[in-house]
Design an enzyme around this catalytic site. Structure first.
Site, PDB file in Angstrom:
ATOM      1  N   GLU A 397       6.025 -24.545 -10.533  1.00 14.96           N
ATOM      2  CA  GLU A 397       6.193 -25.780 -10.569  1.00 14.96           C
ATOM      3  C   GLU A 397       5.306 -26.761 -10.345  1.00 14.96           C
ATOM      4  O   GLU A 397       5.152 -28.048 -10.642  1.00 14.96           O
ATOM      5  CB  GLU A 397       7.584 -26.130  -9.226  1.00 14.96           C
ATOM      6  CG  GLU A 397       8.939 -25.649  -9.783  1.00 14.96           C
ATOM      7  CD  GLU A 397       9.063 -24.329  -9.855  1.00 14.96           C
ATOM      8  OE1 GLU A 397      10.244 -23.837 -10.218  1.00 14.96           O
ATOM      9  OE2 GLU A 397       8.314 -23.667  -9.252  1.00 14.96           O
ATOM     10  N   HIS A 464      20.496 -23.920  -4.577  1.00 18.40           N
ATOM     11  CA  HIS A 464      20.694 -24.457  -5.537  1.00 18.40           C
ATOM     12  C   HIS A 464      21.372 -25.884  -5.448  1.00 18.40           C
ATOM     13  O   HIS A 464      22.353 -26.300  -6.305  1.00 18.40           O
ATOM     14  CB  HIS A 464      21.412 -23.625  -6.686  1.00 18.40           C
ATOM     15  CG  HIS A 464      20.365 -22.561  -7.075  1.00 18.40           C
ATOM     16  ND1 HIS A 464      20.601 -21.535  -6.448  1.00 18.40           N
ATOM     17  CD2 HIS A 464      19.845 -22.402  -8.179  1.00 18.40           C
ATOM     18  CE1 HIS A 464      19.459 -20.597  -6.910  1.00 18.40           C
ATOM     19  NE2 HIS A 464      19.248 -21.059  -8.182  1.00 18.40           N
TER      20      HIS A 464
END
Length: 658
Positions: A397, A464
């Protein structure tokens, strides 16, 4: 030192000498000024000039180079006026950062230089983005980026090398191995014999270079740049050299064994090269003196200009205005034709229309190509726009965000999909320290949108389900968008992509396929910083965003007797606080609902602002309702208890009865 001419013209040999001599003489002057208190800090590159000069000499003027603290020779080889460099180091307006940053922490598009930030690693990923833009345009260009041996331990180094290798990008990764990371020697920095060996793991061509031998540096780099322009690929270069002074002057060099210092003193890149040129009759003592006189005159004249420049003036309005690049929003009105679609469809349509509108827009993220993304938002995009613009990324990322910044620097646009908003923590540094600060620091915008699938109520657990908007709303330079409805999502996404500033675009996963709305079929925009008033009434003001808006609507359906102003913020930065003030002055009561945990969230700031600006209009304390102060649990009963939607009803009724 073994110098081999290898066909370098006498003119170029002299140019290389002059280009090394100039930064050395500037540094020697700066060290005097430092002792006199006329500059505040200095990071010396004495002994390493051959690397900066040799690499830059091999590049074309239009090819980007990303230097570090000890690469003064890059700046002087690109012929930046010295008085501007001197003003930069003194924090004056004629520098490159308006006194907002110091040293070499700046960039300049005019000279195709992109300076570092103190966190070192992100610039490696930025270089990959710059190179990617060149590849996508079919431009035969090379990008060179510098790091030190210490920086090779950072994750950004490995992520950037991996991306460059997977995508075969024309980047020269230049490691200046100067023996020490501040005071930590290389044997405590890494365990491999040579840093260049790390290239093997990435399937990358690698070379080890005597970084003090200017002819070796230049001839190798000249050969490699010509080759890479013809056959794009990344190359890892380890330049063996030494830092003859402290990490910065205050550090000193007491930790360096004297015999090591003596050894490298004998390898001085300028003294040795000068002796070689004299021996070859390419240079004379008279020419040396003439060059030194010429450079001294230039230094003194430009120092005079810089010293005579007044100290930077404070202009608070200017400081605030230049956090963001100016963006003149132009409304694009939608057509009459609509279609009843879900939030997920609205975002997908918005992206597709933006891809059609902007040929230089690139979408990057994990699984976004063939697979269409884990939420299928980019399903079919690769077939429509090709794998060059719809790019699957490795799981890295930080480097992907940095690469998006590089695309922006090189004139393109980027949308990055975080597979889940939670994962942005792995790319946090380039978001908050590179994207957010670049325009304020040196006027460079970040034309980057980071899509953030977020939120709970889907049984996804602690990693999540976060809604982490508060991490970014407190970082000046970022914009934060958080729509609750399909119509808003499509229009705000179009604006986000048009806006040249970095935007965090939050998309609630529980709303993706549960919320429908009639949405215009064509392209349209909606303004940032303008909340939506969904209900009107005099009893109380409710403020929320994202899923909280729907929880509030559900509660109000069960209590038709409550007449409320219901405000959907839509964007959190910029924040439409005036709409909140207007409503509170009418109703006298305010309740703020957010999905994020309570402490340090948006609700806290809105509450404080209302207390400061509308206190005399309040008939009750401002009430905040939010999730529990715990990570988000997985089991349904636990998650239902964690989320605030059930507690909101009681809090609302209590506040009405106050």
């Amino acid at each position: 030192m073994n110098y081999q001419n290898r066909g370098v013209s006498e003119e170029m040999q002299l140019q290389l000498y002059r280009n090394m001599l100039k930064p050395r003489m500037i540094e020697e002057k700066m060290l005097i000024l430092l002792r006199q208190g006329k500059i505040s800090k200095w990071f010396s590159g004495i002994g390493q000039e051959a690397i900066s000069v040799g690499v830059t000499a091999a590049l074309d003027a239009e090819e980007y180079v990303l230097p570090m603290h000890r690469n003064l020779g890059v700046f002087t080889s690109r012929n930046i006026p010295l008085h501007r460099l001197f003003s930069q180091w003194q924090g004056k307006a004629n520098g490159f950062t308006n006194g907002r940053d110091r040293s070499f922490h700046f960039g300049t598009q005019e000279y195709k230089i992109v300076g570092m930030i103190s966190h070192l690693g992100p610039q490696l990923g930025v270089a990959t983005g710059i190179a990617l833009a060149n590849v996508l345009r079919g431009e035969k260009k090379v990008t060179a980026v510098f790091t030190g041996e210490g920086g090779t331990s950072e994750g950004d180094f490995h992520e950037a090398l991996n991306i460059a290798s997977v995508w075969q990008l024309p980047v020269l990764f230049c490691i200046e191995n100067n023996g020490y990371g501040l005071s930590t020697p290389t044997n405590q920095q890494y365990h491999c014999q040579h840093l260049v060996d790390k290239g093997v793991g990435y399937g990358m061509e690698s070379h080890m270079v005597d970084g003090n031998n200017i002819l070796e540096v230049y001839t190798l780099l000249k050969r490699l740049t010509e080759s890479v322009r013809k056959k794009p690929r990344p190359i890892l270069l380890e330049f063996k050299t030494f830092r003859m002074r402290g990490h910065e002057e205050a550090s000193g060099t007491k930790y360096v064994p004297q015999e090591l210092m003596d050894k490298w003193t004998q390898k001085d890149p300028i003294a040795n090269y000068e002796a070689f040129l004299l021996e070859q009759d390419v240079l004379t003592t008279a020419k040396i003196e003439a060059l030194k006189d010429e450079i001294t005159t230039e230094i003194d004249a430009d120092l005079k200009l810089s010293f005579e420049e007044p100290a930077v003036e404070l202009n608070e309005s200017k400081e605030l205005e230049e956090v963001y690049k100016s963006f003149n929003y132009e409304e694009v009105k939608p057509s009459i034709e609509t279609k009843n679609i879900r939030l997920v469809d609205a975002i997908s349509e918005g992206l597709r229309l933006a891809m059609e509108k902007y040929d230089e827009l690139v979408i990057m993220g994990q699984d976004v190509a063939d697979y269409g993304g884990v939420f299928k938002i980019t399903d079919g995009f690769m077939e429509a726009f090709g794998p060059e613009r719809i790019r699957n990324t490795p799981i890295c990322e930080s480097a992907v965000v940095a690469a998006a910044m590089g695309l922006s620097i090189n004139g393109m646009k980027a949308v990055v999909e975080m597979q889940f908003a939670d994962f942005v923590s792995s790319g946090f540094n380039p978001v908050v320290n590179y994207l957010a600060k670049s325009h304020y620091r040196w006027g460079e915008h970040a034309d980057v949108v980071i899509r953030m699938p977020c939120g709970g109520d889907v049984g996804a657990g602690p990693f999540h389900s976060q809604t982490n908007e508060a991490w970014f709303t407190k970082t000046p330079g970022l914009k934060v968008v958080y729509p609750a409805f399909p119509y808003d999502a499509k229009g705000l996404l179009a604006t986000a992509i048009e806006d040249p500033n970095p935007v965090l675009f939050f998309e609630h996963k529980a709303l993706y396929r549960s919320v429908y709305q009639d949405v215009p079929t064509d392209y349209y925009t909606l303004p940032f910083g303008r909340a939506a008033l969904l209900r009107e009434g005099n009893d109380i003001t409710i403020v929320s965003y994202g899923a909280g808006v729907h929880w509030a609507l559900d509660t109000l359906k069960a209590h038709s007797e409550i007449k409320t102003d219901l405000i959907d913020l839509r964007t959190l930065q910029p924040l439409d606080i005036e709409t909140v003030y207007t409503s509170v002055r009418k109703t006298g009561k305010l309740i703020i609902l957010q999905e994020d945990s309570l402490f340090g969230g948006i609700a806290s700031d809105i509450s404080a602002l209302v207390m400061e600006n509308c206190f005399e209009h309040l008939d009750a304390p401002v009430k905040r309702v939010a999730s529990l102060e715990t990570p988000i649990p997985f089991a349904k009963k636990l998650e239902d208890n964690y989320l605030p939607k059930r507690r909101f009803e009681g809090a609302l009724l209590d506040l009405l009865a106050y």
